[in-house]
Design a protein around this motif. Structure first.
Motif, PDB file in Angstrom:
ATOM      1  N   TYR A 195       8.970  -4.035   7.010  1.00 51.31           N
ATOM      2  CA  TYR A 195       8.333  -5.354   7.077  1.00 51.31           C
ATOM      3  C   TYR A 195       7.214  -5.381   6.048  1.00 51.31           C
ATOM      4  N   VAL A 196       7.378  -6.179   5.029  1.00 54.15           N
ATOM      5  CA  VAL A 196       6.444  -6.217   3.904  1.00 54.15           C
ATOM      6  C   VAL A 196       5.940  -7.647   3.717  1.00 54.15           C
ATOM      7  N   ASP A 197       4.619  -7.789   3.597  1.00 57.06           N
ATOM      8  CA  ASP A 197       4.032  -9.071   3.221  1.00 57.06           C
ATOM      9  C   ASP A 197       4.083  -9.139   1.699  1.00 57.06           C
ATOM     10  N   TYR A 198       5.055  -9.880   1.168  1.00 54.40           N
ATOM     11  CA  TYR A 198       5.292  -9.903  -0.280  1.00 54.40           C
ATOM     12  C   TYR A 198       4.114 -10.477  -1.064  1.00 54.40           C
ATOM     13  N   HIS A 199       3.205 -11.143  -0.379  1.00 51.73           N
ATOM     14  CA  HIS A 199       2.002 -11.650  -1.038  1.00 51.73           C
ATOM     15  C   HIS A 199       1.064 -10.511  -1.438  1.00 51.73           C
ATOM     16  N   ARG A 200       1.083  -9.416  -0.686  1.00 46.97           N
ATOM     17  CA  ARG A 200       0.114  -8.346  -0.890  1.00 46.97           C
ATOM     18  C   ARG A 200       0.740  -7.019  -1.295  1.00 46.97           C
ATOM     19  N   GLU A 201       2.004  -6.824  -0.978  1.00 50.48           N
ATOM     20  CA  GLU A 201       2.636  -5.516  -1.153  1.00 50.48           C
ATOM     21  C   GLU A 201       4.071  -5.698  -1.634  1.00 50.48           C
ATOM     22  N   LEU A 202       4.715  -4.580  -1.913  1.00 55.54           N
ATOM     23  CA  LEU A 202       6.104  -4.661  -2.355  1.00 55.54           C
ATOM     24  C   LEU A 202       6.809  -3.350  -2.039  1.00 55.54           C
ATOM     25  N   ALA A 203       8.031  -3.467  -1.595  1.00 56.54           N
ATOM     26  CA  ALA A 203       8.914  -2.306  -1.438  1.00 56.54           C
ATOM     27  C   ALA A 203      10.261  -2.674  -2.037  1.00 56.54           C
ATOM     28  N   LEU A 204      10.720  -1.863  -2.971  1.00 59.26           N
ATOM     29  CA  LEU A 204      12.001  -2.072  -3.626  1.00 59.26           C
ATOM     30  C   LEU A 204      12.972  -0.985  -3.186  1.00 59.26           C
TER      31      LEU A 204
END
Length: 818
Positions: free
Chosen positions: A701-710
């Motif tokens: 669960y990633v908040d794409y506004h603040r973080e990123l997981a690829l």
């Protein structure tokens, strides 16, 4: 480990106190700060000038946090004194003297903290209390230690809550209010409390709203790991900005829970002291009389959309009947007509809790002359630590029952005075579980769906801008929806609509408008005429929507619950879902849409028949590619589908880079399990064989506004499904924000079977580009000194390889962006 930047407020390493009043910290300095505290107490015996001479301030005795509580006429002198060694953080408490020129004072304070890059709570702040640290940086009596944090925009409301908690002995982990100069905002404090190990849940009072994206992101981040309950005043105040219905929708999507009344806040605070969280809304009622159970049931079923009466199994009823004796009722409510004993109640609770159809238990007990109530209460206290599901008890009455409620409260077993207050507490716990399901949803473009013609949409909108038009013609609006493959029929179709006309099925409406705080919002409700959105109508949500969220939006609407739930055919329901998804994609991709009204939509036998559609653009031109500016027009950052790349290895095999999503949890766990022991050790510096549930949620669960997981994925045959292709994760690269708020820590891991294919370089290059675009100051990671391949890869990408000052076996591998 880096300290959070707000640790200067909540766990300061040194302190200076300047006050012309008797405040608690002057006489009760925590032992940990005893030698690191400078106190300037201005009174009849000590003038400020004398104290300044006795305590000169310079870099040698600089303090991390300053607490100031002085009359307005002294404030300028105090700030001038602090300039000798400006603190990192400043708390300005309320003085008894009224400032005759508050705007000038605020201007002076704002300029001072800006000049010295100082964080501020104040002026006129309540301050901060951290009871477990014996740290009281306020003027009020100290709260008891607990696990619930209270954050408030109102100093006086926080004082009221504190007074109540002291009366009933409810403990708190943190109390904090903001001041009048917004230097530290609510979202900053929520970010700190989300990671605070002493805080299990957060209660927040709001009135003024500022930056919707930052606030919602912080609430989502906190609510993903612990319950967040919010009370907001001012819904009828025209001065406060923002639509209250939109605020409700934002909170649902954030995973937080809202209460409407001040009295409900106390119920929720008490309920949150229970460590168990319900997994659903199926409630079992146990009572020693029928009347109180009926009162509880009436309120539950008439007011709550998330609670219902649990259906007990045959075995549960049989066992309860054997314990409670002849004449009892065991179908839920469970009514004991014989005198209840402590042992009897304990046995019943064990049986009820073991029933898979029960999510929570609510005992309701009235005074009974033939019952030893203190003994019954003691049985509840004894049973509570073993309880696997929440138990919220109602003890009705005052003279004999009020002291027993206090006993339960002090033992950490929440008890309530009335069925209504108990239900408010339970409803908050259950709503938290429901909203968590909404929180985990992201809009994923499906490959089986037709790709929207975004370029055609842009040409249409830019053509209107060139003509200085804001209102689309009906034909243009239809074309825009057709570019996104809306599955509707335009115009009336008397034959298809006869199904609806004959059965008197009302038309529906999908509407989009913009809120000044939270941006575009989508409404689903009754069509054909103007309808005022009532407080009970929850048919409103924020984009982006997926199929699940669209379904929940439809089913929450008043028209669905009251009118159409028995009429909608499955294929028509799916068309409504898809239309809502299309509308969501439109407002995500085209920031220039200010209003959209599809109304009426007649639910035909085979089709959705749209009679009219209107679309209006914003007055100002908006960016053509919102992904390049971070979707600033939206409160919730949509799934970054623009980062998806489909690639091929040198041998021709296809693979994909894409952002991770919540439904990747099982794949992610399998990916970690399949790593060799060496790879797991190099990545996690441990021999762990799989991720803990908390770690798994944090990665997926990633908040794409603040973080990123690829993730890097490919397809392989699935032997358990006739060899059909299945997607697997073969690589992961992610960064998570550091506690300082300006940097992030990255990690990279590649499956053993897929190393040597360039996955790591490709993933890391993309990750670094996005970290820079997201405005980070730096990115860093720790790598084992003997992990030569990883160190070689990172340095070849331009990262610096430095010693880790805390651990010589590790290297700090990092890159600055500013």
């Amino acid at each position: 480990m880096l300290r959070h930047r707000l640790a200067s407020f909540f766990e300061p390493k040194s302190l200076i106190v300047i006050s012309d009043m008797d405040i608690p910290i002057l006489t009760a300095v925590p032992a940990s700060l005893g030698q690191k505290t400078t106190a300037l107490h201005i009174n009849e015996d000590n003038s400020f000038e004398q104290l300044v001479q006795e305590h000169p301030l310079d870099a040698s005795n600089k303090r991390e946090l300053a607490v100031v509580c002085v009359k307005p006429s002294l404030l300028e002198k105090v700030l001038a004194y602090l300039e000798g060694a400006p603190p990192k953080a400043l708390i300005m408490l309320q003085s008894d003297q009224v400032d005759m020129d508050p705007k000038q004072m605020q201007k002076m304070v704002r300029e001072w903290v800006t000049k010295h890059k100082c964080m501020l709570l104040g002026p006129r702040s309540f301050g901060i209390q951290r009871p477990h640290l014996n740290l009281n940086l306020s003027r009020a009596a100290g709260a008891g230690a607990g696990r619930v944090a209270m954050v408030s925009q109102s100093r006086m409301l926080l004082m009221s809550v504190l007074d109540w908690t002291l009366d009933i002995n409810v403990g708190l982990s943190t109390l904090v209010s903001l001041g009048e100069v917004i230097n530290i905002d609510v979202h900053d404090i929520l970010e700190y409390l989300a990671g605070d190990p002493r805080t299990d849940s957060i209660v927040l009072y709001l009135d003024k709203l500022t930056i919707g994206r930052e606030l919602l992101s912080a609430i989502r981040n906190a609510a993903s790991v612990k319950p967040v309950v919010i009370l907001r005043a001012g819904r009828t105040d025209p001065i406060l900005i923002g639509n209250d219905h939109v605020f409700d929708a934002a909170l649902r999507r954030s995973g937080a829970v809202r209460v409407d009344y001040f009295v409900d806040l106390f119920s929720v605070l008490k309920a949150l002291t229970h460590k168990r969280r319900p997994k659903g809304g199926r409630i079992a009622l146990f009572a020693n009389g029928r009347a109180q159970a009926q009162l509880m049931q009436d309120v539950m079923l008439s007011e709550s959309q998330v609670m219902k009466m649990a259906e007990l199994s045959f075995e549960t009823k049989k066992q309860l009947g054997a314990i409670l004796g002849p004449g009892c009722l065991v179908s839920n409510p469970i009514i004991a007509y014989e005198s209840v004993t402590g042992e009897m109640l304990k046995q019943c609770l064990e049986i009820i809790q073991a029933d898979a159809g029960v999510d929570a238990v609510m005992p309701l007990l009235s005074p009974d002359v033939s019952t030893d109530m203190p003994e019954v209460v003691q049985s509840l206290i004894d049973f509570n630590p073993k309880a696997k599901k929440p138990i919220l008890t109602t003890l009705l009455g005052e003279m004999t029952m009020k002291p027993l409620r206090r006993v339960l409260d002090q033992a950490g077993t929440p008890s309530f005075r009335t069925p209504e207050t108990a239900l408010k507490g339970m409803q908050a716990l259950i709503s938290y579980h429901y909203n968590q399901q909404l929180l985990q949803q992201v809009r994923i473009p499906l490959f089986i769906m037709q790709t929207p013609d975004t370029e055609a949409g842009l040409r249409l909108i830019n053509g209107m801008r060139a003509q200085e038009r804001r209102d689309m013609t009906p034909e243009e609006a239809q074309s825009l929806l057709n570019f996104y493959h809306a599955d509707v029929s335009w115009g009336e179709d008397a034959q298809d609509e006869s199904y609806s006309v004959d059965d008197d099925i009302p038309a529906v409406r999908i509407m989009v408008k913009r809120d000044p705080i939270f941006g575009p919002w989508i409404y689903f409700g009754e069509g054909g005429h103007e309808v005022k959105i009532s407080a009970s109508d929850q048919g409103l949500d924020l984009p982006p929507l997926n199929a699940y969220l669209a379904a929940q939006l439809i089913e929450r609407s008043r028209i669905y619950r009251q009118e159409i739930q028995n009429y909608v055919e499955p294929h028509i329901y799916q068309k409504l879902q898809k239309l809502l998804e299309v509308v969501s994609d439109l407002v995500s991709d085209f920031p220039g849409i200010e209003e959209l009204d599809i109304n009426p939509i007649v639910l035909g036998h085979n089709k959705l028949n749209v009679h009219r559609v209107k679309l209006r653009l914003t007055e100002q031109c908006m960016p053509d590619a919102p992904e390049e500016t971070g979707y600033k027009h939206m409160a919730i950052y949509p799934y970054p589908h623009h980062l998806i790349e489909h690639l091929r290895f040198k041998d021709g095999r296809e693979w994909t880079i894409r952002p991770i999503r919540p439904e990747d949890a099982e794949q992610m766990q399998n990916f970690i399990r399949d790593l060799s022991e060496e790879s797991r050790y190099l990545r996690f510096v441990s021999m762990m064989k799989e991720l803990t549930p908390k770690m798994l949620a944090r990665y997926t669960y990633v908040d794409y506004h603040r973080e990123l997981a690829l993730v890097a994925t490919t397809t392989v045959p699935n032997p358990e499904n006739r060899g059909l292709p299945q997607e697997i994760i073969i690589g992961l690269a992610h960064y998570l924000r550091n506690a300082d708020g300006v940097g992030a820590e990255y990690a990279l891991v590649i499956s053993d079977d897929w190393q040597g294919h360039g996955l790591g370089r490709k993933l890391m290059t993309k990750l670094l580009d996005e970290a820079k675009d997201q405005g980070l100051d730096y990115i860093e990671g720790v790598v084992l000194s003997n992990n030569k391949p990883m160190l070689g890869l990172m340095t070849s990408l331009g990262l610096s390889n430095d010693p880790d000052l805390e651990d010589p076996s590790m290297r700090r591998v990092w890159m600055p962006f500013k």
